[in-house]
Design an enzyme around this catalytic site. Structure first.
Site, PDB file in Angstrom:
ATOM      1  N   HIS A 150     -12.907  55.726  37.972  1.00  0.00           N
ATOM      2  CA  HIS A 150     -12.178  56.416  36.921  1.00  0.00           C
ATOM      3  C   HIS A 150     -12.236  55.072  35.984  1.00  0.00           C
ATOM      4  O   HIS A 150     -11.700  54.027  36.111  1.00  0.00           O
ATOM      5  CB  HIS A 150     -10.693  56.570  37.260  1.00  0.00           C
ATOM      6  CG  HIS A 150      -9.837  56.959  36.259  1.00  0.00           C
ATOM      7  ND1 HIS A 150      -9.848  58.521  35.899  1.00  0.00           N
ATOM      8  CD2 HIS A 150      -9.121  56.395  35.448  1.00  0.00           C
ATOM      9  CE1 HIS A 150      -9.114  58.681  34.709  1.00  0.00           C
ATOM     10  NE2 HIS A 150      -8.449  57.687  34.454  1.00  0.00           N
ATOM     11  N   CYS A 151     -12.714  55.412  34.690  1.00  0.00           N
ATOM     12  CA  CYS A 151     -12.767  54.456  33.609  1.00  0.00           C
ATOM     13  C   CYS A 151     -11.596  54.295  32.743  1.00  0.00           C
ATOM     14  O   CYS A 151     -11.448  55.443  32.018  1.00  0.00           O
ATOM     15  CB  CYS A 151     -13.890  54.491  32.768  1.00  0.00           C
ATOM     16  SG  CYS A 151     -14.561  53.294  31.463  1.00  0.00           S
ATOM     17  N   LYS A 152     -10.778  53.395  32.621  1.00  0.00           N
ATOM     18  CA  LYS A 152      -9.611  53.291  31.602  1.00  0.00           C
ATOM     19  C   LYS A 152      -9.978  53.326  30.284  1.00  0.00           C
ATOM     20  O   LYS A 152      -9.273  53.673  29.151  1.00  0.00           O
ATOM     21  CB  LYS A 152      -8.702  52.290  31.980  1.00  0.00           C
ATOM     22  CG  LYS A 152      -8.286  52.286  33.328  1.00  0.00           C
ATOM     23  CD  LYS A 152      -7.352  51.307  33.929  1.00  0.00           C
ATOM     24  CE  LYS A 152      -6.737  51.242  35.183  1.00  0.00           C
ATOM     25  NZ  LYS A 152      -5.716  50.385  35.653  1.00  0.00           N
TER      26      LYS A 152
ATOM     27  N   ASN B 139     -10.912  56.653  29.585  1.00  0.00           N
ATOM     28  CA  ASN B 139      -9.423  57.195  29.886  1.00  0.00           C
ATOM     29  C   ASN B 139     -10.330  58.689  30.494  1.00  0.00           C
ATOM     30  O   ASN B 139      -9.467  59.684  30.378  1.00  0.00           O
ATOM     31  CB  ASN B 139      -8.810  57.597  28.420  1.00  0.00           C
ATOM     32  CG  ASN B 139      -7.562  58.509  29.065  1.00  0.00           C
ATOM     33  OD1 ASN B 139      -6.904  57.930  30.037  1.00  0.00           O
ATOM     34  ND2 ASN B 139      -6.934  59.168  28.116  1.00  0.00           N
ATOM     35  N   ASN B 140     -11.482  58.742  31.182  1.00  0.00           N
ATOM     36  CA  ASN B 140     -11.816  59.535  31.766  1.00  0.00           C
ATOM     37  C   ASN B 140     -12.653  59.134  32.949  1.00  0.00           C
ATOM     38  O   ASN B 140     -12.897  58.250  33.246  1.00  0.00           O
ATOM     39  CB  ASN B 140     -13.069  60.331  30.832  1.00  0.00           C
ATOM     40  CG  ASN B 140     -13.366  61.736  31.295  1.00  0.00           C
ATOM     41  OD1 ASN B 140     -12.859  62.538  32.122  1.00  0.00           O
ATOM     42  ND2 ASN B 140     -14.607  62.092  30.476  1.00  0.00           N
TER      43      ASN B 140
END
Length: 357
Positions: free
Chosen positions: A150-152, A155-156
């Site tokens: 999950h890539c901050k 945001n996805n």
């Protein structure tokens, strides 16, 4: 005091400490509310670097070079903008999850009915059949196909459907930053050697040597050399710092490609390797403890698999010899609290590695 009865009472308190959380909605993509702070920071940095590159620094280059750098940096920034948007906008969820169109909220995980969120390739929260490499992301609250991480910054979630765009955004960001850093270094060197090389634009005719122009060629603004140099130093430091994270991620994902692993698989493998093992020649001592039932399910089941949003609790390995346990049973409550209470808590990382989330 009896050790078994103390452990049972302590475990009952842990199992019933927090009530079940309400149903939650799934996030569709990186535009779903709420936006992450890192996502906003990334867009602000991108705007600052693009604006200063095209409006301040590239116009200072010699006539032949500024046209080339307009094309090179413009192409890189546009490509990064497009793949970054695609990485944010694409829904990485499983096909069966997307077919439901997120019309229903996601229920709370019930550990009394199931041992894991995903069992036999069926997600009990999304209530659909999923692929073998799918994982249920706790942040997006849905099953992601070929889950990587999950890539901050996006945001996805990054999965099979948008991994290529995530990787292309890393490459294009690095290339754009390298071009910008090269331009700034050239400007600083030329300013120290021969500043007139940076003042070749026709609008500099009739302008004093102490005056520099910003926002060429359409909105020229007069300013001092120290202002241009100060902006250049700030952007150079910002570019260098911004280069570190994509550079690290780029090398890390090249390593994962070489190993044919996803980020999730790599982290999980490392966690299992870090679990301490019993030294050779030392035997594990064990005895059985009869566990009470909670809502029709064994209490140990509730300790291993808490609901979403609850603190995971360790499946305490009740390993002692019967003779040793009989001695420990004579200790006071305070001694038992000190020695055994920590065994009832499992950190979140181990819970994730077990596939709970």
């Amino acid at each position: 005091m009896d050790l078994c009865s103390w452990c049972q009472r302590g475990a009952l308190r842990e199992a019933s400490r927090k009530p079940a959380s309400p149903r939650h909605w799934s996030r569709v993509n990186g535009w779903s509310w709420p936006l992450h702070t890192f996502q906003v920071v990334a867009w602000i940095i991108l705007f600052i670097l693009a604006f200063t590159n095209f409006c301040i620094f590239v116009p200072l280059l010699p006539p032949n070079w500024n046209l080339i750098m307009y094309g090179v940096t413009g192409g890189l920034f546009c490509f990064h903008f497009v793949v970054h948007l695609l990485g944010i906008s694409i829904d990485p969820a499983e096909t069966n999850v997307r077919l439901k169109k997120y019309l229903e909220s996601i229920p709370t995980f019930d550990p009394s009915k199931h041992t894991r969120v995903i069992e036999n390739q069926y997600c009990h929260l999304c209530e659909v059949v999923v692929s073998q490499k799918a994982k249920h992301c706790g942040a997006c609250n849905k099953c992601v196909s070929d889950f990587d991480h999950h890539c901050k910054w996006l945001n996805n979630c990054v999965g099979g459907r948008n991994y290529r765009y995530f990787f292309c955004s890393l490459v294009s960001a690095l290339a754009s930053l390298l071009c910008l850093i090269s331009i700034l270094l050239y400007i600083f060197i030329q300013y120290s050697v021969n500043p007139e090389v940076l003042r070749t634009h026709p609008l500099y005719e009739g302008v004093s040597k102490d005056t520099w122009l910003l926002f060429l060629p359409f909105f020229p603004v007069k300013t001092k050399a120290l202002v241009v140099l100060g902006i250049g130093v700030f952007v150079l430091l910002l570019s260098a710092l911004s280069f570190l994270l994509p550079g690290y991620l780029f090398i890390f994902h090249l390593f994962l490609m070489f190993k044919k692993l996803s980020t999730y698989e790599y982290v999980t493998q490392n966690r299992y390797q870090n679990i301490p093992k019993v030294p050779a020649g030392r035997k594990e001592l064990s005895f059985k403890i009869s566990m009470p039932q909670v809502s029709g399910a064994p209490l140990l089941h509730h300790l291993r698999y808490p609901g979403l949003g609850q603190r995971p609790v360790s499946p305490c390995s009740w390993n002692f010899s019967q003779s040793f346990a009989s001695v420990l049973a004579q200790f006071s409550d305070s001694v038992c609290e000190t020695l055994f209470r920590p065994c009832l808590t499992l950190n979140v990382q181990q819970g994730n590695a077990l596939g709970i989330l």
